[in-house]
Design an enzyme around this catalytic site. Structure first.
Site, PDB file in Angstrom:
ATOM      1  CB  SER A  37      46.862  -9.416  25.193  1.00 54.81           C
ATOM      2  OG  SER A  37      47.045  -8.788  23.937  1.00 54.81           O
ATOM      3  CE1 TYR A  92      48.091  -4.915  26.044  1.00 56.47           C
ATOM      4  CE2 TYR A  92      47.244  -4.505  28.245  1.00 56.47           C
ATOM      5  CZ  TYR A  92      47.158  -5.156  27.028  1.00 56.47           C
ATOM      6  OH  TYR A  92      46.151  -6.054  26.802  1.00 56.47           O
ATOM      7  CE  LYS A 128      46.588  -7.820  29.715  1.00 57.59           C
ATOM      8  NZ  LYS A 128      45.558  -8.043  30.754  1.00 57.59           N
TER       9      LYS A 128
HETATM   10  C1  WQD Z   1      44.296  -2.357  14.929  1.00 56.64           C
HETATM   11  C2  WQD Z   1      44.836  -1.992  13.546  1.00 56.64           C
HETATM   12  C3  WQD Z   1      46.469  -0.235  13.593  1.00 56.64           C
HETATM   13  C4  WQD Z   1      43.793   2.929  14.938  1.00 56.64           C
HETATM   14  C5  WQD Z   1      45.866  -3.377  20.633  1.00 56.64           C
HETATM   15  C6  WQD Z   1      46.628  -4.056  21.749  1.00 56.64           C
HETATM   16  C7  WQD Z   1      45.972  -5.372  22.092  1.00 56.64           C
HETATM   17  C8  WQD Z   1      44.539  -5.105  22.423  1.00 56.64           C
HETATM   18  C9  WQD Z   1      43.847  -4.490  21.206  1.00 56.64           C
HETATM   19  C10 WQD Z   1      44.231  -4.624  24.759  1.00 56.64           C
HETATM   20  C11 WQD Z   1      46.337  -1.749  13.553  1.00 56.64           C
HETATM   21  C12 WQD Z   1      45.218   0.195  12.828  1.00 56.64           C
HETATM   22  C13 WQD Z   1      44.298   1.696  14.544  1.00 56.64           C
HETATM   23  C14 WQD Z   1      43.707   3.982  13.980  1.00 56.64           C
HETATM   24  C15 WQD Z   1      44.641   2.524  12.326  1.00 56.64           C
HETATM   25  N1  WQD Z   1      44.419  -4.201  23.521  1.00 56.64           N
HETATM   26  N2  WQD Z   1      44.708   1.506  13.257  1.00 56.64           N
HETATM   27  N3  WQD Z   1      44.136   3.737  12.699  1.00 56.64           N
HETATM   28  O1  WQD Z   1      47.124  -2.382  18.090  1.00 56.64           O
HETATM   29  O2  WQD Z   1      46.136  -4.493  17.032  1.00 56.64           O
HETATM   30  O3  WQD Z   1      45.972  -4.158  19.478  1.00 56.64           O
HETATM   31  O4  WQD Z   1      44.508  -3.243  20.953  1.00 56.64           O
HETATM   32  O5  WQD Z   1      44.115  -5.732  25.161  1.00 56.64           O
HETATM   33  O6  WQD Z   1      46.627  -5.924  23.202  1.00 56.64           O
HETATM   34  O7  WQD Z   1      47.937  -4.344  21.295  1.00 56.64           O
HETATM   35  O8  WQD Z   1      44.613  -2.745  17.984  1.00 56.64           O
HETATM   36  O9  WQD Z   1      42.733  -1.319  17.279  1.00 56.64           O
HETATM   37  O10 WQD Z   1      44.885  -0.198  18.027  1.00 56.64           O
HETATM   38  O11 WQD Z   1      44.802  -1.391  15.840  1.00 56.64           O
HETATM   39  O12 WQD Z   1      45.025   2.349  11.148  1.00 56.64           O
HETATM   40  O13 WQD Z   1      43.252   5.135  14.295  1.00 56.64           O
HETATM   41  O14 WQD Z   1      44.240  -0.760  13.132  1.00 56.64           O
HETATM   42  O15 WQD Z   1      47.631   0.228  12.921  1.00 56.64           O
HETATM   43  O16 WQD Z   1      46.864  -2.219  12.323  1.00 56.64           O
HETATM   44  P1  WQD Z   1      46.066  -3.427  18.064  1.00 56.64           P
HETATM   45  P2  WQD Z   1      44.221  -1.339  17.335  1.00 56.64           P
END
Ligand code: WQD
Length: 350
Positions: A125, A150, A154
């Site tokens: 990741s 997590y 990785k």
């Molecule tokens: C994306 C953006 C949030 C939810 C994580 C892991 C990564 C992979 C993918 C496993 C961010 C914003 C989110 C919400 C929001 N996982 N957001 N409201 O955190 O980039 O990555 O998931 O492999 O390893 O780190 O993904 O989809 O959680 O967030 O505003 O209800 O959306 O702040 O900017 P992230 P995400």
């Protein structure tokens, strides 16, 4: 017909990769402990490809079960997805994450060594980069202290693989995913978050379909185009396909080094508000959202420099953000239909 083991093959990315492997004529064996998916996904894969993968339901932490599997099954390659992957949850129960994600990996690598197996693809990741100093992010960007247990698993797992390659002559590739989103065109497989979705896209589609009241946008005070955080959202089908490319690179001995790492993204960053706007466009639905404070541990921006994958793997993402969002929406709508018919048929039973 080459035989490929896919661990976590009933999960979100795993299931899409199994479909692409079968489409390319590989025989697929799946190990999954069903901790974060359901057996129904096996039927869905079969309904898409008409080929039922061999399925083994056990936990990869069980060393004896892993030994038994490899005593009875030869495989030409392994794609290892099986892991706990919820960033927030990993902060609550770090020991379970270290135990699960690390022991599962070492049990497989031990058997590969004993059985003299090679060709290992690891699901890594972009989280290993933390907030990169430079954008877009190349594979040479420094791996930073993880923001979560997590992410640390990785990082640690990549180091374990590198050492195993050095010591035992395995061949391995780690694919550092950016943000996988979307669903298969048939809407038969997709992202199945259990409970309240942590990730943006399932929260958006559940809000649009009325399961969630309102989407919270975590912060609009980032130094970005519109203040909301930027990510590189890659269609899960593009992501599945690059696993086949990486696997063939190893099967055909085309790798430059016995251990290689590739960033897998589109190379394009999209802000949360841009994602919301794109979703509203493809779904024709006005999304109910509000801006709230930043989420702990979030980084400002991450998107991939895709040159190495383009050049070495001769691969690039083909599907757009809109394609991915539309497929996620169709998947959510199909889920509602499935739930609806389940409720209807069960109601009839009473
Ligand atoms: C994306 C953006 C949030 C939810 C994580 C892991 C990564 C992979 C993918 C496993 C961010 C914003 C989110 C919400 C929001 N996982 N957001 N409201 O955190 O980039 O990555 O998931 O492999 O390893 O780190 O993904 O989809 O959680 O967030 O505003 O209800 O959306 O702040 O900017 P992230 P995400």
């Amino acid at each position: 017909m080459k035989k490929i083991l896919v661990t976590g093959g009933l999960g979100f990315i795993g299931s899409h990769t199994v479909v692409e492997l079968q489409n390319k004529g590989f025989e697929v064996l799946i190990i999954d402990n069903l901790a974060n998916t359901t057996l129904e996904v096996l039927d869905k894969i079969t309904s898409i490809t008409t080929i039922k993968p061999a399925f083994f339901n056990f936990d990869l932490k069980d060393r004896k079960a892993v030994q038994d599997f490899f005593n009875n099954n030869f495989v030409d390659g392994i794609i290892h997805f099986a892991a706990s992957k919820a960033v927030g949850e990993s902060v609550q129960i770090p020991l379970d994450y270290y135990e699960n994600n690390i022991i599962s990996l070492t049990n497989i690598l031990q058997e590969m060594k004993v059985k003299n197996l090679s060709n290992f693809i690891f699901s890594s990741s972009c989280t290993v980069y933390g907030q990169a100093d430079e954008l877009p992010i190349t594979e040479n960007a420094p791996v930073k202290p993880a923001e979560s247990p997590y992410g640390n698993t990785k990082k640690i797992n990549e180091e374990i693989i590198a050492d195993a390659v050095k010591a035992h002559g395995l061949k391995a590739i780690s694919l550092r995913y950016f943000n996988p989103i979307g669903a298969h065109a048939t809407a038969k497989i997709g992202e199945l978050p259990i409970g309240v979705p942590q990730n943006l896209i399932p929260f958006i589609t559940q809000t649009a379909v009325g399961i969630r009241q309102e989407l919270s946008v975590f912060g609009n005070d980032y130094p970005t185009i519109d203040g909301t955080a930027v990510r590189d959202y890659i269609h899960v089908v593009d992501l599945a396909k690059v696993h086949i490319v990486a696997l063939n690179r190893l099967l055909n001995n085309q790798q430059k080094n016995n251990y290689e790492v590739f960033n897998v993204g589109t190379g394009k960053g999209s802000s949360v508000l841009e994602v919301i706007n794109a979703f509203e466009k493809v779904s024709n639905i006005k999304l109910n959202y509000k801006i709230v404070g930043r989420r702990e541990g979030d980084i400002t921006a991450a998107y991939a420099d895709t040159n190495l994958a383009n050049k070495e793997l001769k691969w690039k993402a083909e599907l757009t953000l809109e394609d991915a969002l539309l497929s996620a929406w169709n998947w959510q709508l199909q889920l509602q239909l499935a739930v609806g018919s389940w409720q209807f048929s069960h109601k009839k039973a009473f």
